[in-house]
Design an enzyme around this catalytic site. Structure first.
Site, PDB file in Angstrom:
ATOM      1  NE  ARG A 177      -3.870  -2.231   0.716  1.00 45.97           N
ATOM      2  CZ  ARG A 177      -3.707  -3.475   0.256  1.00 45.97           C
ATOM      3  NH1 ARG A 177      -2.712  -3.773  -0.557  1.00 45.97           N
ATOM      4  NH2 ARG A 177      -4.572  -4.418   0.587  1.00 45.97           N
ATOM      5  CD  GLU A 205      -5.242   1.677   2.763  1.00 42.79           C
ATOM      6  OE1 GLU A 205      -4.941   0.579   3.235  1.00 42.79           O
ATOM      7  OE2 GLU A 205      -6.129   1.831   1.915  1.00 42.79           O
ATOM      8  CB  SER A 264      -8.603  -0.502   4.950  1.00 48.25           C
ATOM      9  OG  SER A 264      -9.139  -1.682   4.417  1.00 48.25           O
TER      10      SER A 264
END
Ligand code: FAD
Ligand code: NAP
Length: 343
Positions: free
Chosen positions: A168, A337, A241
């Site tokens: 990520r 995130e 998320s």
């Protein structure tokens, strides 16, 4: 003749971010081609405006006032080059919808992106965090991308290895943060129907529905699992998320697992252990908890929701409480995130 770039002052971003944060952009423009982008860069220079390229707004936590120029990237088009070795190169303009591109590829019999179906947002944003799902990450299919420097207006080609992809993550979240607008992404897919079905939930789904491991079935399974599991941002504002899964040393993981042997964990290629952030948050009783119009989704502890259309400060104060409780209980830092802008 090129049309002049239309600038909207004090533009509401409420409908342009999936968390439905009622942010206001100092200036806003839609860019549908290279000329628009160059005009926007010149204008931003004149006004000393920072530039924020925007796709679907599905990985952003926006402050009340977004300074400078927000560019809605609306460049479209997909070019296809079939190669004799069974590989296919797709050159996708940044404003294409990611999921529509995946659907197009599967329909054409070009395989490799199907595990990444139904990820919201644009093609241009996909490399920023090296999107990943169901055992596949973008870096496995990305060959290169083109991006334009937001100060000089110079285009630059980045090969996969230049992007420094990891879990990520990419160079565009670090050294090159806010410096480039990605205009095109080149993916390499295959006409060979090789399925990637090693992700447990996927395997279970295919078995339960008596489906063979084909790319088409993976595409359908991923879409169905996601529809069942994740809240639709149009109904329940969210950014997917909210925290990354922590990657820790084996010793650290062992200490935590001694206390909580039930915690899901996965050894990584670099030797570290990935812990499931959702399980940590769930264990501490956060799932389904709501306060001041924000909360944790009742079915998914990693998904923070904003049904009250609250500001970033309310949402981030709530997130900070979750981070504190995880720190106190497990000694772990949960990293947010989505991009918080301005930071
Ligand atoms: P935006 O939110 O518009 O932008 C995100 C960042 O990228 C910002 O910093 C922005 O400035 C930058 N950016 C956008 N476009 C460009 C461009 N053209 N050039 C340069 N910078 C740009 N992510 C996953 O990895 N896996 C998942 O499975 C997943 N599932 C999700 C499920 C839901 C329900 C939601 C809401 C989100 C999910 N996400 C997932 C997160 C998100 O969808 C991805 O990160 C997606 O790539 C963001 O695309 P976007 O166009 O909405 O980006
Ligand atoms: P899930 O299948 O219930 O899994 C929960 C978590 O466990 C995920 O974070 C996943 O990590 C991890 N995991 C499960 N099996 C794994 C394995 N075999 N090896 C390594 N890690 C494993 O998850 P979910 O939340 O419904 O999501 C399914 C997939 O979609 C996941 O890949 C997830 O990342 C992705 N997704 C991402 C977002 C986002 O915003 N980033 C939102 C929704 C879904 P990974 O995340 O590393 O896969």
């Amino acid at each position: 003749m090129t049309r002049p770039l239309r600038i909207h002052r004090q533009h509401s971003l409420l409908g342009h971010n999936t968390l439905a944060i009622p942010a206001i952009a100092e200036a806003w423009a839609e860019i549908s081609g290279e000329d628009d982008l160059q005009a926007a860069i010149r204008l931003a220079r004149e006004h000393s405006w920072p530039i924020l390229p925007l796709g679907g707004g599905s990985n952003l936590v926006l402050g009340d006032r977004v300074p400078g120029l927000v560019l809605s990237v609306e460049m479209h088009g997909i070019g296809v080059e079939e190669r004799p070795d069974g590989k296919v190169r797709l050159r996708c303009a940044a404003g294409e919808n990611w999921h529509d591109m995946v659907t197009y590829a599967v329909d054409c019999g070009y395989y490799g992106a199907e595990n990444l179906a139904l990820i919201p947002g644009s093609v241009g944003a996909a490399p920023i965090q090296n999107i990943g799902a169901y055992g596949v990450e973008l870096e496995e299919i990305l060959v290169s991308l083109t991006a334009v420097n937001l100060r000089s207006g110079e285009p630059r080609n980045f090969r996969r290895e230049d992007c420094r992809f990891s879990y990520r993550d990419s160079i565009f979240k670090h050294e090159l943060r806010d410096q480039y607008c990605i205009t095109e992404v080149c993916l390499e897919l295959s006409t060979q129907p090789k399925a990637r079905a090693d992700y447990p939930v996927l395997v279970q789904y295919l078995r339960a529905h008596d489906l063979r491991e084909t790319p088409e079935n993976i595409y359908a399974a991923v879409c169905e699992i996601r529809r069942q599991r994740l809240p639709l941002p149009a109904e329940v504002p969210n950014a997917g998320s909210f925290f990354k899964n922590p990657l820790v040393s084996p010793a650290r993981a062992e200490a935590i697992l001694q206390q909580h042997p039930e915690l899901p964990h996965w050894p990584q290629q670099d030797g570290r252990i990935k812990l499931a952030a959702a399980a940590l948050i769930d264990l501490l009783g956060w799932k389904g908890r709501m306060r001041e119009g924000v909360g944790v989704h009742e079915n998914h502890a990693l998904v923070l929701i904003n049904p009250g259309r609250q500001s970033a400060s309310t949402l981030l104060a709530f997130a900070a409480e979750i981070q504190l409780s995880v720190r106190q209980a497990f000694g772990l830092e949960l990293e947010i995130e989505p991009r918080c802008y301005p930071d």
